[in-house]
Design a protein around this motif. Structure first.
Motif, PDB file in Angstrom:
ATOM      1  N   ARG A  81       0.825  -1.217   0.000  1.00 20.15           N
ATOM      2  CA  ARG A  81       0.000   0.000   0.000  1.00 20.15           C
ATOM      3  C   ARG A  81       0.854   1.260   0.000  1.00 20.15           C
ATOM      4  O   ARG A  81       0.529   2.238  -0.647  1.00 20.15           O
ATOM      5  CB  ARG A  81      -0.955  -0.004   1.185  1.00 20.15           C
ATOM      6  N   LYS A  82       1.957   1.209   0.739  1.00 19.59           N
ATOM      7  CA  LYS A  82       2.867   2.361   0.776  1.00 19.59           C
ATOM      8  C   LYS A  82       3.474   2.597  -0.610  1.00 19.59           C
ATOM      9  O   LYS A  82       3.530   3.728  -1.088  1.00 19.59           O
ATOM     10  CB  LYS A  82       3.961   2.147   1.813  1.00 19.59           C
ATOM     11  N   ALA A  83       3.912   1.523  -1.258  1.00 25.15           N
ATOM     12  CA  ALA A  83       4.490   1.646  -2.599  1.00 25.15           C
ATOM     13  C   ALA A  83       3.459   2.189  -3.585  1.00 25.15           C
ATOM     14  O   ALA A  83       3.771   3.071  -4.398  1.00 25.15           O
ATOM     15  CB  ALA A  83       5.016   0.287  -3.064  1.00 25.15           C
ATOM     16  N   ILE A  86       2.963   5.939  -2.986  1.00 24.21           N
ATOM     17  CA  ILE A  86       4.080   6.721  -3.531  1.00 24.21           C
ATOM     18  C   ILE A  86       3.963   6.796  -5.049  1.00 24.21           C
ATOM     19  O   ILE A  86       4.148   7.866  -5.640  1.00 24.21           O
ATOM     20  CB  ILE A  86       5.431   6.116  -3.101  1.00 24.21           C
ATOM     21  N   LEU A  87       3.642   5.683  -5.672  1.00 19.62           N
ATOM     22  CA  LEU A  87       3.486   5.651  -7.124  1.00 19.62           C
ATOM     23  C   LEU A  87       2.393   6.627  -7.564  1.00 19.62           C
ATOM     24  O   LEU A  87       2.583   7.387  -8.517  1.00 19.62           O
ATOM     25  CB  LEU A  87       3.151   4.224  -7.562  1.00 19.62           C
ATOM     26  N   SER A  96       6.222   3.094 -15.192  1.00 18.12           N
ATOM     27  CA  SER A  96       7.188   3.577 -16.191  1.00 18.12           C
ATOM     28  C   SER A  96       7.751   4.935 -15.783  1.00 18.12           C
ATOM     29  O   SER A  96       8.946   5.201 -15.975  1.00 18.12           O
ATOM     30  CB  SER A  96       6.551   3.661 -17.579  1.00 18.12           C
ATOM     31  N   HIS A  97       6.921   5.793 -15.195  1.00 21.33           N
ATOM     32  CA  HIS A  97       7.397   7.100 -14.728  1.00 21.33           C
ATOM     33  C   HIS A  97       8.355   6.920 -13.548  1.00 21.33           C
ATOM     34  O   HIS A  97       9.345   7.643 -13.426  1.00 21.33           O
ATOM     35  CB  HIS A  97       6.223   7.989 -14.321  1.00 21.33           C
ATOM     36  N   PHE A  98       8.051   5.956 -12.681  1.00 17.19           N
ATOM     37  CA  PHE A  98       8.935   5.679 -11.552  1.00 17.19           C
ATOM     38  C   PHE A  98      10.295   5.189 -12.041  1.00 17.19           C
ATOM     39  O   PHE A  98      11.336   5.648 -11.592  1.00 17.19           O
ATOM     40  CB  PHE A  98       8.295   4.637 -10.619  1.00 17.19           C
TER      41      PHE A  98
END
Length: 123
Positions: A81-83, A86-87, A96-98
């Protein structure tokens, strides 16, 4: 879900995640004051527990005459959930932006590419 945790909130969650248990307020006071040398007053622990409940990480359930606190999410669920948060917040929800930000807009290595594909296919 608010995914940001203070150091202390994270330490409290680590305790729940590592033990997998559910505890009364008194048991938590005893553990953190005796084992972690916190020297907390009741209000201090209550504040941390309330914040973690508000963030959706802990749950408080009444069983007969006692209330027990336990993790509402596993550590893996929290990290996922944290990831995702952040995404969404920083990269328009696009992996892809990350990756572009992570690599400085350079192409990822073939090894990283294979690892990503293998991880995706494992799901």
């Amino acid at each position: 879900m608010n995914s940001h945790l203070s150091k202390t909130e994270y330490r409290i969650m680590e305790y729940f995640w590592s033990t997998g248990g559910k505890y009364t307020f008194g048991e938590l006071m005893k553990y953190f004051n005796e084992e972690e040398d916190k020297n907390w007053k009741k209000q201090t622990l209550n504040t941390f527990l309330s914040r973690l409940i508000d963030k959706g990480l802990l749950e408080r359930k009444k069983e007969e005459t006692k209330a027990y606190y336990g993790a509402a999410l596993t550590k893996a669920e929290f990290k996922q959930r944290k990831a995702k948060a952040i995404l969404e917040e920083c990269y328009e929800g696009k992996i892809s932006h990350f990756i572009a930000a992570l690599t400085g807009n350079n192409a990822i290595t073939k090894v990283d590419e294979k690892e990503l594909i293998a991880h995706i296919l494992d799901k």
